[in-house]
Design an enzyme around this catalytic site. Structure first.
Site, PDB file in Angstrom:
ATOM      1  N   GLU A 148     -28.835   2.921  -2.174  1.00 26.62           N
ATOM      2  CA  GLU A 148     -28.212   2.540  -3.201  1.00 26.62           C
ATOM      3  C   GLU A 148     -27.761   1.196  -3.162  1.00 26.62           C
ATOM      4  O   GLU A 148     -26.682   0.740  -3.949  1.00 26.62           O
ATOM      5  CB  GLU A 148     -26.610   3.170  -3.524  1.00 26.62           C
ATOM      6  N   SER A 171     -25.881   8.617  -6.634  1.00 28.13           N
ATOM      7  CA  SER A 171     -26.530   7.993  -7.894  1.00 28.13           C
ATOM      8  C   SER A 171     -27.604   8.702  -8.142  1.00 28.13           C
ATOM      9  O   SER A 171     -28.730   8.129  -8.796  1.00 28.13           O
ATOM     10  CB  SER A 171     -26.886   6.514  -7.391  1.00 28.13           C
ATOM     11  N   TYR A 225     -27.410   3.640 -15.007  1.00 29.53           N
ATOM     12  CA  TYR A 225     -27.516   2.149 -14.556  1.00 29.53           C
ATOM     13  C   TYR A 225     -28.374   1.199 -15.429  1.00 29.53           C
ATOM     14  O   TYR A 225     -28.322   0.150 -15.204  1.00 29.53           O
ATOM     15  CB  TYR A 225     -27.807   2.174 -13.249  1.00 29.53           C
ATOM     16  N   ARG A 259     -13.792   8.752  -7.299  1.00 25.93           N
ATOM     17  CA  ARG A 259     -14.125   9.488  -8.597  1.00 25.93           C
ATOM     18  C   ARG A 259     -14.555  10.875  -8.362  1.00 25.93           C
ATOM     19  O   ARG A 259     -15.395  11.179  -7.443  1.00 25.93           O
ATOM     20  CB  ARG A 259     -15.122   8.732  -9.174  1.00 25.93           C
ATOM     21  N   ASP A 279     -16.607  14.149  -9.887  1.00 28.38           N
ATOM     22  CA  ASP A 279     -17.567  14.544 -11.052  1.00 28.38           C
ATOM     23  C   ASP A 279     -17.341  16.110 -11.156  1.00 28.38           C
ATOM     24  O   ASP A 279     -17.541  16.935 -10.189  1.00 28.38           O
ATOM     25  CB  ASP A 279     -18.824  14.108 -10.609  1.00 28.38           C
ATOM     26  N   GLU A 289     -18.805  16.839  -6.872  1.00 29.53           N
ATOM     27  CA  GLU A 289     -18.749  15.679  -5.786  1.00 29.53           C
ATOM     28  C   GLU A 289     -17.509  14.776  -6.092  1.00 29.53           C
ATOM     29  O   GLU A 289     -17.278  14.788  -7.077  1.00 29.53           O
ATOM     30  CB  GLU A 289     -20.151  15.256  -5.419  1.00 29.53           C
ATOM     31  N   ASN A 310     -16.979  10.839  -5.064  1.00 31.32           N
ATOM     32  CA  ASN A 310     -17.345   9.479  -4.899  1.00 31.32           C
ATOM     33  C   ASN A 310     -16.110   8.614  -4.329  1.00 31.32           C
ATOM     34  O   ASN A 310     -15.371   8.236  -5.180  1.00 31.32           O
ATOM     35  CB  ASN A 310     -18.137   8.891  -5.981  1.00 31.32           C
ATOM     36  N   GLY A 350     -19.145   3.095  -8.149  1.00 35.00           N
ATOM     37  CA  GLY A 350     -19.761   1.923  -8.871  1.00 35.00           C
ATOM     38  C   GLY A 350     -18.773   1.245  -9.587  1.00 35.00           C
ATOM     39  O   GLY A 350     -17.992   1.748 -10.289  1.00 35.00           O
TER      40      GLY A 350
END
Length: 314
Positions: free
Chosen positions: A23, A153, A219, A257, A259, A272, A274, A278
């Site tokens: 990443e 990602s 992205y 974060r 998900d 998951e 994070n 990002g």
């Protein structure tokens, strides 16, 4: 509300970006945004690319604290290795500590913790070399997701709807180190919930133009829709509470974060966490923060303030 107003209290801040994980490019983009934001607020911030360069700078006495915006594992800053290093050196840093980072980076261990606590997460199988993947898929029921257990990602992730596609999906995931994970695919809506200073921000419902929210949609594409808040009323409160429970269950602190998927019957399923999300122009935490009046520069400041909770000095 910010806790401090004088940027000099932060000292010399290394914005740790890039690194050597899969990443890297996303981290470079995120780090450039963070660096510019901190400098606009008067912080003595500078970029450092990767952990070895950071260690050299710490040895030279040039770092008072670290804003970690590395992504991923094996040279990324989300697997607990960096956190343990900085704890040992007594250098404060942003984000979670060793345990929260390590558990969150490993999707298998995350799911094991959540299942032990009765939190909803899709059924799964761990894939070992030589396993009968067709049998694993049959036990879960197609469609399934096949992915590396310790990447982010959407790297190495495949959606499998037919048995003939299993071999290719496993081969893609096996390009990356660590265990492989096969997970029952939840068909429905994708959400993410940002956590900042122990508070769940408004959810975001992600609506990609394509069939799913892959690397390109995250992205590159400009046609992905982000609806914030992603829900309303009791359902929104239930979603935020679940995300915060999942975050705390993995001992994650600071910011991050979560998900989540919502199935066609309205049930939520944890995917998951994070721990260094990002911070690019397409990223989700800045979008959620903006919904409650926290601009990008203020968000970076608030995340950096979290490093003040960690004792130690360079």
């Amino acid at each position: 509300m910010s806790r401090i107003s004088d940027p000099r209290e932060f000292g010399r801040v290394a914005v740790l970006l890039g690194g050597s994980s899969s990443e890297r490019e996303v981290s470079l983009d995120s780090g450039a945004g963070v660096l510019a934001a901190l400098q606009r607020r008067g912080v003595e911030a500078f970029a450092i690319d990767g952990v070895p360069a950071l260690v050299d700078a710490i040895r030279d006495g040039g770092v008072d604290r670290v804003f970690n915006i590395l992504h991923g594992t094996r040279g990324g800053g989300e697997d607990g290795v960096l956190q343990g290093l900085l704890d040992a050196l007594g250098v404060p840093y942003t984000g979670t500590g060793v345990l929260g980072a390590a558990l969150s980076m490993d999707k298998i261990r995350s799911k094991q913790v959540w299942q032990a606590l009765g939190l909803p997460t899709p059924d799964y199988r761990v894939l070992h070399p030589g396993d009968d993947v067709a049998a694993a898929a049959a036990s879960l029921g197609l469609p399934v997701i096949v992915k590396p257990a310790r990447e982010g990602s959407s790297v190495g992730v495949s959606r499998v709807h037919a048995p003939d596609d299993l071999e290719q999906a496993v081969a893609l995931a096996a390009r990356y180190d660590g265990q492989l994970l096969m997970e029952r695919m939840i068909e429905g809506d994708e959400f993410t919930v940002a956590i900042l200073d122990g508070v769940a921000l408004p959810s975001i419902r992600i609506v990609p133009a394509g069939t799913w929210y892959d690397y390109h949609a995250k992205y590159v594409a400009d046609d992905t829709q982000y609806l914030c808040p992603g829900s309303d009323g009791e359902e929104e409160q239930r979603l935020r509470a679940l995300a915060l429970d999942a975050f705390n269950a993995l001992d994650v602190t600071g910011w991050g974060r979560v998900d989540v998927m919502r199935d066609r019957q309205g049930g939520f399923w944890l995917l998951e966490v994070n721990t260094a999300p990002g911070m690019t122009s397409h990223s989700l935490v800045p979008k959620a923060a903006a919904a409650v009046g926290i601009g990008y520069d203020e968000l970076c400041w608030r995340v950096l303030e979290g490093s003040l909770d960690r004792g130690g000095r360079a």
